[in-house]
Write a protein that holds these residues in place. Structure first.
Motif, PDB file in Angstrom:
ATOM      1  N   UNK A 102      64.996  -4.989  28.271  1.00 29.42           N
ATOM      2  CA  UNK A 102      64.103  -3.843  28.119  1.00 29.42           C
ATOM      3  C   UNK A 102      62.755  -4.084  28.764  1.00 29.42           C
ATOM      4  N   UNK A 103      61.877  -3.121  28.605  1.00 27.28           N
ATOM      5  CA  UNK A 103      60.571  -3.177  29.273  1.00 27.28           C
ATOM      6  C   UNK A 103      59.733  -4.378  28.870  1.00 27.28           C
ATOM      7  N   UNK A 104      59.822  -4.807  27.635  1.00 27.76           N
ATOM      8  CA  UNK A 104      58.995  -5.944  27.204  1.00 27.76           C
ATOM      9  C   UNK A 104      59.711  -7.290  27.317  1.00 27.76           C
ATOM     10  N   UNK A 105      60.958  -7.281  27.732  1.00 27.89           N
ATOM     11  CA  UNK A 105      61.715  -8.525  27.868  1.00 27.89           C
ATOM     12  C   UNK A 105      61.105  -9.498  28.847  1.00 27.89           C
ATOM     13  N   UNK A 106      60.424  -8.996  29.851  1.00 33.16           N
ATOM     14  CA  UNK A 106      59.782  -9.870  30.832  1.00 33.16           C
ATOM     15  C   UNK A 106      58.695 -10.735  30.230  1.00 33.16           C
ATOM     16  N   UNK A 107      58.030 -10.212  29.216  1.00 30.71           N
ATOM     17  CA  UNK A 107      57.000 -11.018  28.557  1.00 30.71           C
ATOM     18  C   UNK A 107      57.647 -12.137  27.753  1.00 30.71           C
TER      19      UNK A 107
ATOM     20  N   UNK B 143      55.302  -7.391  35.980  1.00 29.82           N
ATOM     21  CA  UNK B 143      56.216  -7.049  37.079  1.00 29.82           C
ATOM     22  C   UNK B 143      57.553  -6.556  36.511  1.00 29.82           C
ATOM     23  N   UNK B 144      58.068  -7.266  35.512  1.00 33.62           N
ATOM     24  CA  UNK B 144      59.329  -6.872  34.860  1.00 33.62           C
ATOM     25  C   UNK B 144      59.201  -5.477  34.261  1.00 33.62           C
ATOM     26  N   UNK B 145      58.112  -5.242  33.526  1.00 32.75           N
ATOM     27  CA  UNK B 145      57.880  -3.948  32.892  1.00 32.75           C
ATOM     28  C   UNK B 145      57.914  -2.831  33.937  1.00 32.75           C
ATOM     29  N   UNK B 146      57.226  -3.040  35.050  1.00 34.19           N
ATOM     30  CA  UNK B 146      57.161  -1.999  36.090  1.00 34.19           C
ATOM     31  C   UNK B 146      58.540  -1.695  36.662  1.00 34.19           C
ATOM     32  N   UNK B 147      59.347  -2.720  36.867  1.00 31.58           N
ATOM     33  CA  UNK B 147      60.693  -2.525  37.429  1.00 31.58           C
ATOM     34  C   UNK B 147      61.584  -1.768  36.441  1.00 31.58           C
ATOM     35  N   UNK B 148      61.605  -2.232  35.192  1.00 36.52           N
ATOM     36  CA  UNK B 148      62.468  -1.602  34.184  1.00 36.52           C
ATOM     37  C   UNK B 148      61.997  -0.185  33.881  1.00 36.52           C
ATOM     38  N   UNK B 149      60.696  -0.003  33.770  1.00 42.33           N
ATOM     39  CA  UNK B 149      60.144   1.320  33.484  1.00 42.33           C
ATOM     40  C   UNK B 149      60.473   2.294  34.606  1.00 42.33           C
ATOM     41  N   UNK B 150      60.370   1.829  35.853  1.00 41.21           N
ATOM     42  CA  UNK B 150      60.677   2.688  37.002  1.00 41.21           C
ATOM     43  C   UNK B 150      62.136   3.132  36.979  1.00 41.21           C
ATOM     44  N   UNK B 151      63.032   2.246  36.550  1.00 41.14           N
ATOM     45  CA  UNK B 151      64.456   2.590  36.487  1.00 41.14           C
ATOM     46  C   UNK B 151      64.756   3.614  35.400  1.00 41.14           C
TER      47      UNK B 151
END
Length: 186
Positions: free
Chosen positions: A89-94, A136-144
């Protein structure tokens, strides 16, 4: 040779116990939610304590253990959540960023030693790595899932509200690490 094996086994068992305890500490820290305009948890402080007290190798293994426990579904993440869905998910990158933070701290420990100053620098650098990877992860997942979003917006949502609390967590982790290093037989 046999006596070396007998001495190595208790050290490995001790190391596994420390790693497990600190994986649990990180989980407990993730469950503690501090109410504020944007609530925050103490996960990063748990990561900093693990690496600060256990050293790089064992600290990284504690963080990895924590992430793997959550990945298989144990409710170790914030809000008593767990599972691959949280990591994807969006916060998984953190959360995954915690591992990169710990790895960087380990590398800095090897390069700079374990002094208070080196630890403070490595914690601050680790936090920046976590922010960068997570954002960066958040931006990618959110964009999808929801469409493109700008970096400034994501920083406003995911980083800026947490900078001061995270700096306080670094200060507390440094204080605890310095006091506990003297008191415990690591």
């Amino acid at each position: 040779m046999e006596s070396n094996c007998k001495r190595a086994a208790p050290n490995k068992i001790r190391d596994m116990a420390y790693i497990g305890v600190f994986a649990a500490i990180i989980a407990v820290c993730s469950w503690i939610s501090i109410p504020a305009s944007v609530p925050f948890t103490l996960q990063t402080m748990g990561v900093f304590l693990a690496v600060g007290l256990l050293g790089g190798r064992r600290g990284v293994l504690a963080v990895l253990t924590y992430i793997l426990l959550g990945a298989v579904g144990l409710p170790v993440f914030a809000g008593f959540s767990g599972g691959a869905g949280v990591l994807l998910g969006t916060t998984g990158g953190y959360i995954l960023g915690f591992l990169f933070s710990a790895l960087l701290m380990w590398g800095m420990e090897k390069a700079l030693g374990r002094s208070k100053t080196a630890l403070a620098i490595s914690m601050a650098a680790g936090l920046l790595v976590c922010y960068a990877f997570g954002t960066a992860w958040f931006m990618i997942v959110y964009a999808r899932t929801s469409g493109a979003v700008g970096l400034t917006t994501v920083l406003g949502w995911c980083v800026i509200p947490f900078v001061i609390p995270d700096l306080i967590k670094i200060a507390v982790a440094l204080l605890l690490t310095n006091r506990l290093r003297k008191a415990l037989p690591w």
